[in-house]
Design a protein around this motif. Structure first.
Motif, PDB file in Angstrom:
ATOM      1  N   ALA A  73     -24.777  14.307 -62.570  1.00 52.82           N
ATOM      2  CA  ALA A  73     -23.896  13.782 -63.616  1.00 52.82           C
ATOM      3  C   ALA A  73     -23.257  12.478 -63.155  1.00 52.82           C
ATOM      4  N   ASP A  74     -22.790  11.724 -64.131  1.00 50.62           N
ATOM      5  CA  ASP A  74     -22.083  10.486 -63.812  1.00 50.62           C
ATOM      6  C   ASP A  74     -20.826  10.820 -63.015  1.00 50.62           C
ATOM      7  N   ASP A  75     -20.538  10.032 -62.020  1.00 49.18           N
ATOM      8  CA  ASP A  75     -19.353  10.191 -61.175  1.00 49.18           C
ATOM      9  C   ASP A  75     -19.396  11.511 -60.399  1.00 49.18           C
ATOM     10  N   THR A  76     -20.528  11.777 -59.752  1.00 48.31           N
ATOM     11  CA  THR A  76     -20.710  12.982 -58.941  1.00 48.31           C
ATOM     12  C   THR A  76     -20.330  12.690 -57.497  1.00 48.31           C
ATOM     13  N   VAL A  77     -19.660  13.635 -56.862  1.00 45.82           N
ATOM     14  CA  VAL A  77     -19.308  13.540 -55.443  1.00 45.82           C
ATOM     15  C   VAL A  77     -20.363  14.313 -54.658  1.00 45.82           C
ATOM     16  N   VAL A  78     -20.896  13.679 -53.612  1.00 45.13           N
ATOM     17  CA  VAL A  78     -21.921  14.306 -52.779  1.00 45.13           C
ATOM     18  C   VAL A  78     -21.429  14.291 -51.337  1.00 45.13           C
ATOM     19  N   GLY A  79     -21.326  15.467 -50.724  1.00 44.43           N
ATOM     20  CA  GLY A  79     -20.849  15.571 -49.346  1.00 44.43           C
ATOM     21  C   GLY A  79     -21.917  16.155 -48.441  1.00 44.43           C
ATOM     22  N   PHE A  80     -22.021  15.613 -47.226  1.00 46.47           N
ATOM     23  CA  PHE A  80     -22.990  16.073 -46.231  1.00 46.47           C
ATOM     24  C   PHE A  80     -22.223  16.611 -45.033  1.00 46.47           C
ATOM     25  N   PHE A  81     -22.487  17.865 -44.671  1.00 45.10           N
ATOM     26  CA  PHE A  81     -21.774  18.529 -43.582  1.00 45.10           C
ATOM     27  C   PHE A  81     -22.763  19.252 -42.669  1.00 45.10           C
ATOM     28  N   SER A  82     -22.379  19.373 -41.401  1.00 43.34           N
ATOM     29  CA  SER A  82     -23.184  20.110 -40.441  1.00 43.34           C
ATOM     30  C   SER A  82     -22.302  21.158 -39.769  1.00 43.34           C
ATOM     31  N   PRO A  83     -22.796  22.377 -39.583  1.00 45.50           N
ATOM     32  CA  PRO A  83     -21.970  23.420 -38.969  1.00 45.50           C
ATOM     33  C   PRO A  83     -21.623  23.130 -37.511  1.00 45.50           C
ATOM     34  N   ASN A  84     -22.384  22.285 -36.825  1.00 44.09           N
ATOM     35  CA  ASN A  84     -22.142  21.992 -35.409  1.00 44.09           C
ATOM     36  C   ASN A  84     -21.242  20.782 -35.202  1.00 44.09           C
ATOM     37  N   VAL A 112     -24.143  19.277 -49.244  1.00 41.94           N
ATOM     38  CA  VAL A 112     -25.375  19.464 -48.486  1.00 41.94           C
ATOM     39  C   VAL A 112     -25.003  19.937 -47.090  1.00 41.94           C
ATOM     40  N   VAL A 113     -25.522  21.096 -46.699  1.00 40.04           N
ATOM     41  CA  VAL A 113     -25.293  21.644 -45.368  1.00 40.04           C
ATOM     42  C   VAL A 113     -26.553  21.381 -44.561  1.00 40.04           C
ATOM     43  N   LEU A 114     -26.392  20.631 -43.484  1.00 43.26           N
ATOM     44  CA  LEU A 114     -27.534  20.248 -42.657  1.00 43.26           C
ATOM     45  C   LEU A 114     -27.606  21.151 -41.445  1.00 43.26           C
ATOM     46  N   SER A 115     -28.616  22.026 -41.441  1.00 41.85           N
ATOM     47  CA  SER A 115     -28.725  22.985 -40.353  1.00 41.85           C
ATOM     48  C   SER A 115     -30.156  23.495 -40.249  1.00 41.85           C
ATOM     49  N   HIS A 116     -30.561  23.800 -39.019  1.00 46.69           N
ATOM     50  CA  HIS A 116     -31.860  24.427 -38.783  1.00 46.69           C
ATOM     51  C   HIS A 116     -31.719  25.945 -38.750  1.00 46.69           C
ATOM     52  N   ASP A 117     -30.495  26.428 -38.633  1.00 50.41           N
ATOM     53  CA  ASP A 117     -30.227  27.854 -38.482  1.00 50.41           C
ATOM     54  C   ASP A 117     -29.480  28.371 -39.710  1.00 50.41           C
ATOM     55  N   ALA A 118     -30.089  29.283 -40.433  1.00 48.53           N
ATOM     56  CA  ALA A 118     -29.492  29.815 -41.660  1.00 48.53           C
ATOM     57  C   ALA A 118     -28.165  30.525 -41.394  1.00 48.53           C
TER      58      ALA A 118
END
Length: 182
Positions: A73-84, A112-118
């Protein structure tokens, strides 16, 4: 006496040569300072910059939905996070609070959660799912590539401009109330 004159000429020549070399070095230092002070030079951009177009992507959310560039949607916030990531853990509560206050709710927030381990990703997913459409992927996943993510946490705002999805804010202030931004 000729020896003193020769020595004086030699010293004078060395002083003039030293002065010329010093002026040359100072000139080069000023050029380098000017180059280094230009925006974006010498620092790694953590993601796309303001005005840059988001690349194509197609991915699935943890609740089975589909996300693509066209579905945002217009004016969407997108965040990228990593558990480590320590800074990610510090920013997460502010991101959740900010996202929960956005008009339009989950439809205007992608996390968006960036991880190799579920198992590592599950804790972040549990915190983010109530306020955002959550995607779990690796650092080479479709969203990471589309947004050219190089650092975490990264929080961006995107909007459609002239038929293209572009970044409108590359450093969303999570301390600001979300309703004031809308």
């Amino acid at each position: 006496m000729p020896f003193v004159i020769a020595a004086l000429v030699l010293v004078g020549t060395l002083c003039v040569l030293n002065l010329l070399l010093s002026v040359g070095v100072i000139k080069r230092l000023r050029e380098h300072t000017e180059l280094l002070s230009k925006p974006g030079h010498g620092k790694v951009m953590p993601s796309l910059g303001v005005g840059e177009e988001v690349g194509e992507f197609l991915t699935s959310t943890v609740d089975g939905g589909t996300l693509s560039r066209e579905s945002l949607a217009d004016d969407t916030v997108v965040g990228f996070f990593s558990p480590n990531c320590g800074p990610c853990r510090e920013q997460l509560p502010r991101f959740v609070e900010y996202s929960g206050a956005l008009p339009g709710g989950r439809g205007r927030v992608v996390a968006v959660v960036l991880s190799h381990d579920a198992d590592e990703a599950n804790a972040l997913v549990a915190d983010l799912a109530p306020v955002a459409s959550v995607v779990v992927e690796t650092s080479s996943g479709p969203l990471s590539k589309a947004f050219k993510i190089k650092a975490y946490p990264t929080v961006l705002r995107v909007a459609a401009r002239g038929g293209r999805l572009v970044v409108t804010d590359e450093a969303v202030d999570l301390g600001q109330t979300a309703t004031a931004v809308a």
